[in-house]
Design a protein around this motif. Structure first.
Motif, PDB file in Angstrom:
ATOM      1  N   PHE A  85       0.867  -1.172   0.000  1.00  0.00           N
ATOM      2  CA  PHE A  85       0.000   0.000   0.000  1.00  0.00           C
ATOM      3  C   PHE A  85       0.909   1.229   0.000  1.00  0.00           C
ATOM      4  N   TYR A  86       0.643   2.148  -0.933  1.00  0.00           N
ATOM      5  CA  TYR A  86       1.509   3.321  -1.080  1.00  0.00           C
ATOM      6  C   TYR A  86       0.639   4.571  -1.103  1.00  0.00           C
ATOM      7  N   ALA A  87       1.091   5.614  -0.424  1.00  0.00           N
ATOM      8  CA  ALA A  87       0.317   6.862  -0.435  1.00  0.00           C
ATOM      9  C   ALA A  87       1.234   8.072  -0.585  1.00  0.00           C
ATOM     10  N   GLU A  88       0.740   9.063  -1.315  1.00  0.00           N
ATOM     11  CA  GLU A  88       1.413  10.369  -1.439  1.00  0.00           C
ATOM     12  C   GLU A  88       0.462  11.404  -0.855  1.00  0.00           C
ATOM     13  N   ILE A  89       0.978  12.199   0.092  1.00  0.00           N
ATOM     14  CA  ILE A  89       0.091  13.113   0.827  1.00  0.00           C
ATOM     15  C   ILE A  89       0.699  14.520   0.867  1.00  0.00           C
ATOM     16  N   LYS A  90      -0.197  15.489   0.707  1.00  0.00           N
ATOM     17  CA  LYS A  90       0.221  16.895   0.823  1.00  0.00           C
ATOM     18  C   LYS A  90      -0.693  17.572   1.841  1.00  0.00           C
ATOM     19  N   ASN A  91      -0.120  18.174   2.867  1.00  0.00           N
ATOM     20  CA  ASN A  91      -0.930  18.806   3.915  1.00  0.00           C
ATOM     21  C   ASN A  91      -0.624  20.306   3.984  1.00  0.00           C
ATOM     22  N   GLU A  92      -1.524  21.115   3.417  1.00  0.00           N
ATOM     23  CA  GLU A  92      -1.360  22.574   3.471  1.00  0.00           C
ATOM     24  C   GLU A  92      -2.086  23.184   4.678  1.00  0.00           C
ATOM     25  N   PHE A  93      -2.798  22.318   5.423  1.00  0.00           N
ATOM     26  CA  PHE A  93      -3.560  22.831   6.561  1.00  0.00           C
ATOM     27  C   PHE A  93      -2.610  23.409   7.626  1.00  0.00           C
ATOM     28  N   ASP A  94      -3.239  24.206   8.533  1.00  0.00           N
ATOM     29  CA  ASP A  94      -2.428  24.808   9.593  1.00  0.00           C
ATOM     30  C   ASP A  94      -2.322  23.888  10.807  1.00  0.00           C
ATOM     31  N   ARG A  95      -2.636  22.629  10.598  1.00  0.00           N
ATOM     32  CA  ARG A  95      -2.541  21.657  11.702  1.00  0.00           C
ATOM     33  C   ARG A  95      -2.255  20.266  11.131  1.00  0.00           C
ATOM     34  N   ASP A  96      -1.832  19.397  12.012  1.00  0.00           N
ATOM     35  CA  ASP A  96      -1.529  18.037  11.580  1.00  0.00           C
ATOM     36  C   ASP A  96      -2.827  17.312  11.207  1.00  0.00           C
ATOM     37  N   VAL A  97      -2.665  16.339  10.297  1.00  0.00           N
ATOM     38  CA  VAL A  97      -3.809  15.494   9.934  1.00  0.00           C
ATOM     39  C   VAL A  97      -3.388  14.042  10.134  1.00  0.00           C
ATOM     40  N   THR A  98      -4.294  13.296  10.735  1.00  0.00           N
ATOM     41  CA  THR A  98      -4.024  11.867  10.953  1.00  0.00           C
ATOM     42  C   THR A  98      -4.937  11.044  10.048  1.00  0.00           C
ATOM     43  N   ILE A  99      -4.331  10.060   9.391  1.00  0.00           N
ATOM     44  CA  ILE A  99      -5.103   9.187   8.500  1.00  0.00           C
ATOM     45  C   ILE A  99      -5.110   7.780   9.089  1.00  0.00           C
ATOM     46  N   ASN A 100      -6.297   7.217   9.191  1.00  0.00           N
ATOM     47  CA  ASN A 100      -6.446   5.818   9.624  1.00  0.00           C
ATOM     48  C   ASN A 100      -7.126   5.028   8.505  1.00  0.00           C
ATOM     49  N   ILE A 101      -6.484   3.973   8.119  1.00  0.00           N
ATOM     50  CA  ILE A 101      -7.022   3.178   7.005  1.00  0.00           C
ATOM     51  C   ILE A 101      -7.325   1.780   7.502  1.00  0.00           C
ATOM     52  N   ASP A 102      -8.507   1.306   7.149  1.00  0.00           N
ATOM     53  CA  ASP A 102      -8.885  -0.068   7.478  1.00  0.00           C
ATOM     54  C   ASP A 102      -9.333  -0.790   6.226  1.00  0.00           C
TER      55      ASP A 102
END
Lengths: 181, 458
Positions: A85-102
């Motif tokens: 499983f491969y992911a490319e992520i870009k976070n421009e938000f002013d806070r951290d983002v958590t990703i949970n995948i099931d």
């Protein structure tokens, strides 16, 4: 004329002495079929406004899911040995983002849960790779759904719902097939 | 001699290809040569082929690939060997098989200038080009082939199993020229074919997704006739064979052969023929599968809309079926037979002898002949050419032999040999090619033979 007769007799004898090299068709038993197939899985782009409910209150967590039936194909289901499983992520938000995948089965039972992916604010080139050995996770071939939850870091302040900052997520799966004929 | 050497060098430097009956062509007055050129003027009064035994021929060839490349017991890893073969072949390489069995073959002289002949034979004719891109895709997958378009145009094959009822006539116009023609009625039992396909499948890096999987300009047509009846495969061998004899589900077609034979001088002769100018209309037990369209798959794009319950996968499935539909139909189709061209220049020399042909008609002939032959079969992708040099020798009045050297798609050095002999009225002939490969048939690119028995009456 006698010479030409000899030539023809020679050729005739030659043609009668044909033979063949023994072929070993059993070698096919040792043939290992091991292609690698890859496919895009899920992608999404979020803006802050999507985290606000109809009352205008920010919800720190949103979830979406889809069926994903790559194991419908018997050649994959019966012979996959590894899944990446491969992911490319870009976070421009002013806070951290958590990703949970099931990965879920038909009854929404969790078959495989990925490690939590934490993407820091301002991280624009985050990549994530998880390699799943099928021998260690044999139930994974029963996966029919993917659920992805995106959660915002609780900073105590709401985001600006009209902001155009984006959180981009793109993912793919790669199936390693290995089987004999 | 210089001319001969030049000619041989020319042969070696030009790559050509074939699948033909170069040894049989215009050889020893055999009745079967009439099937390769209906203008050949037989020297006898009557012939009858022994039923089922008058003409059995088969050739199988594979360009750029030999059985030993994969199955030789050489200790090499089988995966390496298969990968090596896939990497060495191109989509222009092919496997071709042609087999004919004469059921009936007979002929008789009508006045001095005409020879009528007729018969019925069964034929299996098949060619399949290597679908290289498909092989690479299934062998390696797409992960290691990003940006590589896998082309559906590599899917090209044709298989025919049919019976051919034929009647021909050769006419001697004058001492120099004879012409001939043959009418053929085809009775096809099974046909499978696919050609002129287009389309590519490419996996590229995406903008909004990791990958874009692009099906572009796909138009694939897989046509079958005689294979599927009422959605089930036809497995009744008896009915399959019966349809080659104009059975109830036979697909009928019409074809013609033409030929000419011209004596430029007493010793120099030119002959040429065009065979199987014809078609078959397939309308019985037709089942065609077609895939057409364009489609791009980028995975599932989540919307995170709490107010809707989107069936993402259902939408993707529907879009795939809408944009790249896989349809089946039973629409009749027409297929042209692979037209074959033969041409030969033959120079006779040596001792001049006289042969009693029939009644009180005699024919002078030379004991030796040298010449060249050109063969071309018009196949789906490109013509299959073959160039042959030959030497023919009359060992006695009743025994003839012929050696050929052929350059074709399968080999630069295909040596063939044939002989024909007659004891009383019984004629026997046997012809083989590629005899240099006889020391190891497994490593041959192609093998062919023709043999048969005829009764010949003067």
């Amino acid at each position: 004329m006698k010479f030409s007769k000899l030539i023809f007799l020679f050729v005739l004898c030659f043609s009668l002495t044909s033979c063949y090299e023994k072929l070993d068709f059993d070698q096919l038993d040792n043939y290992v079929y091991e292609p690698i197939f890859t496919s895009s899985l899920t992608s999404f782009t979020l803006v802050p406004g999507q985290f606000f409910n109809s009352q205008g209150v920010q919800e720190n967590s949103i979830v979406d899911e889809t069926r994903f039936e790559i194991f419908e194909a018997n050649i994959v289901k019966d012979n996959v040995v590894q899944l990446d499983f491969y992911a490319e992520i870009k976070n421009e938000f002013d806070r951290d983002v958590t990703i949970n995948i099931d990965f879920l089965d038909d009854n929404d039972r969790e078959i495989y849960t990925f490690s939590t992916i934490n993407v820091r604010s301002g991280e624009l080139n985050f990549t994530y790779l998880e390699e799943i050995e099928i021998s260690q996770n044999p139930d994974i071939v029963n996966v029919t759904k993917v659920k992805i939850e995106a959660s915002l870091e609780n900073t105590g302040t709401q985001m600006n719902p009209n902001s155009t900052e984006e959180f981009e997520f793109k993912s793919s799966v790669t199936a390693y097939i290995k089987t004999k004929l | 001699m210089k001319k001969i050497i030049f000619f041989i060098i020319l042969l070696i430097t030009i790559k050509m290809s074939s699948q033909n009956k170069q040894v049989l062509y215009d050889f020893a007055d055999l009745p079967q040569t009439l099937l390769l050129n209906p203008a050949i003027e037989p020297s006898y009064k009557l012939h009858v082929g022994l039923p089922f035994l008058s003409g059995v021929s088969s050739n199988i060839g594979s360009s750029n690939f030999k059985l030993t490349d994969i199955f030789a017991n050489d200790g090499r890893n089988i995966n390496d060997k298969i990968s090596s073969v896939i990497n060495s072949i191109s989509s222009r390489d092919f496997v071709a098989i042609n087999t004919q069995i004469e059921i009936i073959n007979a002929g008789f002289r009508l006045r001095d200038n005409y020879y009528i002949n007729f018969g019925f034979y069964q034929e299996i004719d098949a060619i399949g080009y290597f679908p290289r891109d498909l092989l690479v895709f299934f062998n390696e997958g797409n992960a290691t082939n990003l940006n590589r378009p896998f082309s559906a145009s590599h899917i090209r094959y044709k298989f025919d199993y049919l019976g051919v009822l034929h009647a021909g006539i050769s006419k001697k116009i004058n001492d120099k020229l004879s012409v001939g023609g043959r009418l053929k009625i085809y009775s096809s039992s099974i046909n499978l074919q696919s050609n002129n396909n287009t389309g590519t499948f490419t996996t590229v890096n995406g903008q909004n997704s990791v990958y874009r999987h692009v099906f572009s300009n796909v138009n694939v047509n897989l046509l079958t006739s005689g294979l599927i009846e009422n959605n089930e495969y036809v497995d009744d061998a008896k009915s399959i064979v019966k349809n080659t004899f104009f059975g109830s589900n036979a697909n009928v077609g019409l074809g013609f052969d033409f030929g000419l034979n011209y004596k430029i001088s007493d010793q120099l002769q030119f002959s040429a023929s065009l065979l199987d100018i014809g078609f078959i209309t397939y309308k019985n037990n037709v089942k065609n599968t077609r895939i057409r369209g364009d489609h791009i798959f980028e995975g599932v794009e989540f919307e995170y809309d709490a107010n809707s319950n989107i069936d993402y996968w259902g939408q993707i499935d529907e879009a795939f079926k809408d944009q790249l539909p896989n349809t089946e139909d039973e629409v009749a189709y027409t297929s042209f037979r692979p037209v074959k061209l033969n041409a030969a220049l033959k120079y006779s020399f040596g001792e001049q002898r006289r042969l009693l042909c029939y009644d009180d008609v005699y024919k002078d002939y030379y004991t030796d002949a040298l010449g060249v032959q050109l063969f071309n079969v018009f196949r789906p992708l490109s013509p299959q050419l073959a160039l042959t040099a030959f030497y023919e020798k009359a060992i006695s009045k009743k025994t003839r032999s012929k050696i050929t050297y052929t350059i074709d798609d399968f080999s630069y050095a295909n040596i063939g040999f044939g002989f024909s002999t007659q004891v009383s009225k019984l004629n026997f002939y046997a012809l083989v090619d590629n005899i240099l490969e006889f020391s190891n048939l497994s490593s041959a690119n192609s093998i062919s033979f023709q043999l048969g028995f005829n009764l010949i009456f003067n």
